[in-house]
Design a protein around this motif. Structure first.
Motif, PDB file in Angstrom:
ATOM      1  N   ALA A 140       0.831  -1.207   0.000  1.00  0.00           N
ATOM      2  CA  ALA A 140       0.000   0.000   0.000  1.00  0.00           C
ATOM      3  C   ALA A 140       0.867   1.259   0.000  1.00  0.00           C
ATOM      4  N   LYS A 141       1.982   1.227   0.729  1.00  0.00           N
ATOM      5  CA  LYS A 141       2.855   2.400   0.774  1.00  0.00           C
ATOM      6  C   LYS A 141       3.514   2.639  -0.571  1.00  0.00           C
ATOM      7  N   ILE A 142       3.895   1.564  -1.256  1.00  0.00           N
ATOM      8  CA  ILE A 142       4.476   1.717  -2.585  1.00  0.00           C
ATOM      9  C   ILE A 142       3.477   2.394  -3.521  1.00  0.00           C
ATOM     10  N   LYS A 143       2.220   1.953  -3.443  1.00  0.00           N
ATOM     11  CA  LYS A 143       1.188   2.526  -4.316  1.00  0.00           C
ATOM     12  C   LYS A 143       0.857   3.964  -3.921  1.00  0.00           C
ATOM     13  N   ALA A 144       0.693   4.202  -2.615  1.00  0.00           N
ATOM     14  CA  ALA A 144       0.243   5.521  -2.152  1.00  0.00           C
ATOM     15  C   ALA A 144       1.297   6.606  -2.354  1.00  0.00           C
ATOM     16  N   THR A 145       2.557   6.243  -2.172  1.00  0.00           N
ATOM     17  CA  THR A 145       3.620   7.242  -2.266  1.00  0.00           C
ATOM     18  C   THR A 145       4.270   7.285  -3.639  1.00  0.00           C
ATOM     19  N   GLY A 146       3.837   6.410  -4.534  1.00  0.00           N
ATOM     20  CA  GLY A 146       4.383   6.431  -5.892  1.00  0.00           C
ATOM     21  C   GLY A 146       5.840   6.035  -5.963  1.00  0.00           C
ATOM     22  N   ILE A 147       6.267   5.083  -5.105  1.00  0.00           N
ATOM     23  CA  ILE A 147       7.651   4.601  -5.173  1.00  0.00           C
ATOM     24  C   ILE A 147       7.906   4.038  -6.570  1.00  0.00           C
ATOM     25  N   PRO A 148       8.922   4.522  -7.253  1.00  0.00           N
ATOM     26  CA  PRO A 148       9.106   4.135  -8.664  1.00  0.00           C
ATOM     27  C   PRO A 148       9.617   2.713  -8.826  1.00  0.00           C
ATOM     28  N   PHE A 149       9.180   2.091  -9.902  1.00  0.00           N
ATOM     29  CA  PHE A 149       9.687   0.771 -10.275  1.00  0.00           C
ATOM     30  C   PHE A 149      10.910   0.998 -11.154  1.00  0.00           C
ATOM     31  N   SER A 150      12.063   1.195 -10.504  1.00  0.00           N
ATOM     32  CA  SER A 150      13.266   1.532 -11.266  1.00  0.00           C
ATOM     33  C   SER A 150      14.488   1.437 -10.385  1.00  0.00           C
ATOM     34  N   VAL A 151      15.639   1.324 -11.020  1.00  0.00           N
ATOM     35  CA  VAL A 151      16.900   1.485 -10.319  1.00  0.00           C
ATOM     36  C   VAL A 151      17.138   2.981 -10.185  1.00  0.00           C
ATOM     37  N   PRO A 152      17.483   3.479  -8.979  1.00  0.00           N
ATOM     38  CA  PRO A 152      17.656   4.924  -8.817  1.00  0.00           C
ATOM     39  C   PRO A 152      18.830   5.443  -9.624  1.00  0.00           C
ATOM     40  N   GLY A 153      18.812   6.739  -9.869  1.00  0.00           N
ATOM     41  CA  GLY A 153      19.895   7.369 -10.608  1.00  0.00           C
ATOM     42  C   GLY A 153      21.201   7.342  -9.840  1.00  0.00           C
ATOM     43  N   ALA A 154      22.275   7.685 -10.520  1.00  0.00           N
ATOM     44  CA  ALA A 154      23.615   7.590  -9.934  1.00  0.00           C
ATOM     45  C   ALA A 154      23.758   8.298  -8.586  1.00  0.00           C
ATOM     46  N   PRO A 155      23.192   9.506  -8.396  1.00  0.00           N
ATOM     47  CA  PRO A 155      23.364  10.176  -7.104  1.00  0.00           C
ATOM     48  C   PRO A 155      22.770   9.406  -5.926  1.00  0.00           C
ATOM     49  N   LEU A 156      21.739   8.579  -6.172  1.00  0.00           N
ATOM     50  CA  LEU A 156      21.067   7.857  -5.098  1.00  0.00           C
ATOM     51  C   LEU A 156      21.454   6.383  -5.030  1.00  0.00           C
ATOM     52  N   LEU A 157      22.181   5.926  -6.032  1.00  0.00           N
ATOM     53  CA  LEU A 157      22.420   4.491  -6.146  1.00  0.00           C
ATOM     54  C   LEU A 157      23.195   3.928  -4.964  1.00  0.00           C
ATOM     55  N   ALA A 158      24.247   4.621  -4.535  1.00  0.00           N
ATOM     56  CA  ALA A 158      25.097   4.081  -3.467  1.00  0.00           C
ATOM     57  C   ALA A 158      24.302   3.882  -2.177  1.00  0.00           C
ATOM     58  N   ASP A 159      23.491   4.872  -1.823  1.00  0.00           N
ATOM     59  CA  ASP A 159      22.708   4.748  -0.589  1.00  0.00           C
ATOM     60  C   ASP A 159      21.722   3.600  -0.681  1.00  0.00           C
ATOM     61  N   ARG A 160      21.040   3.467  -1.836  1.00  0.00           N
ATOM     62  CA  ARG A 160      20.055   2.401  -1.981  1.00  0.00           C
ATOM     63  C   ARG A 160      20.728   1.037  -2.072  1.00  0.00           C
ATOM     64  N   LEU A 161      21.883   0.974  -2.688  1.00  0.00           N
ATOM     65  CA  LEU A 161      22.576  -0.313  -2.826  1.00  0.00           C
ATOM     66  C   LEU A 161      22.925  -0.887  -1.462  1.00  0.00           C
ATOM     67  N   ASP A 162      23.325  -0.040  -0.534  1.00  0.00           N
ATOM     68  CA  ASP A 162      23.637  -0.523   0.811  1.00  0.00           C
ATOM     69  C   ASP A 162      22.417  -1.211   1.423  1.00  0.00           C
ATOM     70  N   ALA A 163      21.227  -0.620   1.240  1.00  0.00           N
ATOM     71  CA  ALA A 163      20.006  -1.215   1.789  1.00  0.00           C
ATOM     72  C   ALA A 163      19.702  -2.542   1.106  1.00  0.00           C
ATOM     73  N   VAL A 164      19.889  -2.594  -0.208  1.00  0.00           N
ATOM     74  CA  VAL A 164      19.620  -3.829  -0.958  1.00  0.00           C
ATOM     75  C   VAL A 164      20.532  -4.951  -0.470  1.00  0.00           C
ATOM     76  N   LEU A 165      21.818  -4.667  -0.338  1.00  0.00           N
ATOM     77  CA  LEU A 165      22.754  -5.689   0.138  1.00  0.00           C
ATOM     78  C   LEU A 165      22.411  -6.128   1.556  1.00  0.00           C
ATOM     79  N   ALA A 166      22.030  -5.171   2.400  1.00  0.00           N
ATOM     80  CA  ALA A 166      21.671  -5.518   3.775  1.00  0.00           C
ATOM     81  C   ALA A 166      20.460  -6.436   3.817  1.00  0.00           C
ATOM     82  N   VAL A 167      19.469  -6.169   2.974  1.00  0.00           N
ATOM     83  CA  VAL A 167      18.270  -6.999   2.951  1.00  0.00           C
ATOM     84  C   VAL A 167      18.595  -8.410   2.466  1.00  0.00           C
ATOM     85  N   VAL A 168      19.390  -8.527   1.415  1.00  0.00           N
ATOM     86  CA  VAL A 168      19.759  -9.851   0.910  1.00  0.00           C
ATOM     87  C   VAL A 168      20.529 -10.631   1.984  1.00  0.00           C
ATOM     88  N   TYR A 169      21.397  -9.943   2.725  1.00  0.00           N
ATOM     89  CA  TYR A 169      22.156 -10.610   3.783  1.00  0.00           C
ATOM     90  C   TYR A 169      21.236 -11.043   4.920  1.00  0.00           C
TER      91      TYR A 169
END
Length: 373
Positions: A140-169
Motif C-alpha cells: 500500500a505504501k508503494i502505491k500511495a507514495t508512488g515509489i518508482p519501479f526503477s533502479v535509482p539514478g547515480a546520485p542515489l544508487l550508493a545509498d540504496r545499494l547498501d540497503a539492498v545488500l543488507a536486505v539480501v544478507y
C-alpha cells in the motif's frame, strides 16, 4: 515473470493475480497441447492480456489505455535479459528507504524469493496474519507514495545499494539458522545483483560470503544436532561452491573492495581452509569491528582469540559487551568459562543461553553441553 508484470502495471496485487491466472491456464492447456516454444514469454503475455482484460472491465477502454505505462504485450517482448533487469528494479523497489526494514525483507522474499506468506511468517517467527498485514502495508505504501519501479539514478544508487545488500544478507541469515531454507534464495538474489552490477565490489563480496558459508550447510547438522566447525565432516562440504565463492572474493578484491562484506568473505574463506590461521581470523575481525562498530563482531573476534589459544583474553573481550539478550553471547561466555575451569559460572551461562534458544538444534546442543559437566 512477476517482476515483468509489476513493471507493466505498477501494482503488486494485480501482477500476482495475473500470474496465478496464467499458470492456471497453462496447467489446463499444456498437458493436452504441449508447452509452447517459449513458455516464459507465453506465460508473461497471457498474464498481461488477462490483466488488461480485467482492467478493461473495471474502467472504460479509453481511460485505461491512457493510464497503462506500456502497450499490450506480444510474445517477442519477453526474454531473459528483460526479466533479469526487471528483477533488479523490483529489488530496488522493495528496498526503498521509505519502507520499514522488516517490510523491505518480507516484500523482497514475497516478490523475488518465490515464497508463500506462510513460509515467510515461519522464517520470522510471527503469525501468518501478522505477515499478511506487514506485506499489505508495504504494498500500500508503494502505491500511495508512488515509489518508482526503477533502479535509482547515480546520485542515489550508493545509498540504496547498501540497503539492498543488507536486505539480501538478512534473508540469508534467516535461512542460515535452518528454520526455513532461505539460503539458496538469498544466493540467487545475490547472483542477480553481482551480474547486473559487475563493478560493485561489495556485491561480489556478499555473494562470496554467502556461497562459502552455504557450501558447509550439509555438515552443520547431524539429524537435529548442531555440529561446530571443528567437528564437521569436510567430505560433506561443497568444494566447488567454495572455489566459486573464492573466485568471487578475488574479483571483489581486484575491484578495490575493502568493505564489510569483502572482509567477512575473507574470514569465511580462511575458516574453510584445512588448517585455519585463527590469529589471522582475529585480525580480520578487528578490521571488521572497526568498519561496523558491531558488538556481535567483537564477540566473533573473541571466539577467534580463544581458538588461537588465549581464552582468558577472549573472556576479557566478551565481558565488556552489552549483549545480554543474545543467545550466542551466553553460549560463547559459557564455553570460555569452561575452558578456564570455572565450571559453576559456565553452567549458569549455558543455562541462560538455553533459555534464549528457539530452534531444536540449538536447544539440543546446549543441553548436551550442560550434561557434559
Amino acid at each position: 515473470m512477476l517482476a515483468s508484470l509489476v513493471g507493466c502495471f505498477g501494482d503488486f496485487d494485480r501482477a500476482e493475480e495475473a500470474a496465478q491466472e496464467a499458470f492456471a491456464i497453462a496447467a489446463e492447456r499444456w498437458p493436452a497441447s504441449g508447452p509452447p516454444a517459449n513458455p516464459g514469454a507465453w506465460l508473461v503475455t497471457t498474464a498481461r492480456n488477462r490483466a488488461i482484460d480485467r482492467i478493461r472491465r473495471e474502467r472504460t477502454l479509453a481511460e485505461k489505455i491512457h493510464l497503462l505505462p506500456v502497450p499490450e504485450a506480444v510474445m517477442d517482448e519477453s526474454d531473459d535479459t528483460v526479466i533479469k533487469d526487471e528483477r533488479l528494479e523490483l529489488i530496488f523497489t522493495c528496498c526503498h528507504p521509505a519502507l520499514p526494514l522488516e517490510g523491505q525483507v518480507a516484500l523482497t522474499l514475497r516478490a523475488l524469493g518465490g515464497l508463500a506468506t506462510a513460509d515467510i511468517a515461519r522464517a520470522f517467527l510471527v503469525p501468518e496474519e501478522t505477515m499478511k498485514r506487514r506485506l499489505s502495508r508495504a504494498k500500500a505504501k508503494i502505491k500511495a507514495t508512488g515509489i518508482p519501479f526503477s533502479v535509482p539514478g547515480a546520485p542515489l544508487l550508493a545509498d540504496r545499494l547498501d540497503a539492498v545488500l543488507a536486505v539480501v544478507y538478512l534473508i540469508y541469515n534467516e535461512g542460515y539458522s535452518g528454520r526455513v531454507d532461505l539460503g539458496a534464495e538469498a544466493i540467487r538474489l545475490g547472483r542477480v545483483l553481482a551480474g547486473l552490477m559487475p563493478d560493485e565490489p561489495e556485491a561480489h563480496g556478499l555473494l562470496a560470503l554467502m556461497m562459502i558459508h552455504h557450501a558447509r550447510r550439509r555438515a552443520r547438522f547431524a539429524g537435529e544436532d548442531l555440529v561446530l566447525l571443528d567437528d564437521q565432516d569436510r567430505s560433506l562440504w561443497d568444494t566447488g561452491q567454495i572455489a566459486e565463492g573464492r573466485a568471487m572474493l578475488d574479483r571483489a578484491i581486484a575491484l578495490g573492495g575493502r568493505g564489510a562484506y569483502v572482509v567477512q568473505a575473507a574470514i569465511a574463506s580462511l575458516q574453510a581452509r584445512e588448517r585455519i590461521d585463527w590469529g589471522q581470523v582475529a585480525g580480520l575481525y578487528r578490521r571488521l569491528a572497526a568498519l561496523t562498530g558491531s558488538p556481535v563482531v567483537e564477540l566473533n573476534r573473541a571466539v577467534a582469540l580463544a581458538q588461537a589459544g588465549d581464552p582468558a583474553a577472549a573472556l576479557d573481550a566478551v565481558e565488556v559487551l552489552d549483549l545480554g539478550g543474545y543467545l550466542y553471547f551466553h553460549s560463547t561466555r559459557g564455553e570460555l568459562l569452561r575452558r578456564l575451569g570455572r565450571d559453576d559460572e559456565a553452567r549458569a551461562a549455558y543455562r541462560r543461553a538455553l533459555d534464549l534458544a528457539t530452534s531444536t538444534p540449538e536447544r539440543r546442543f546446549l543441553t548436551r553441553r550442560l550434561e557434559g559437566f
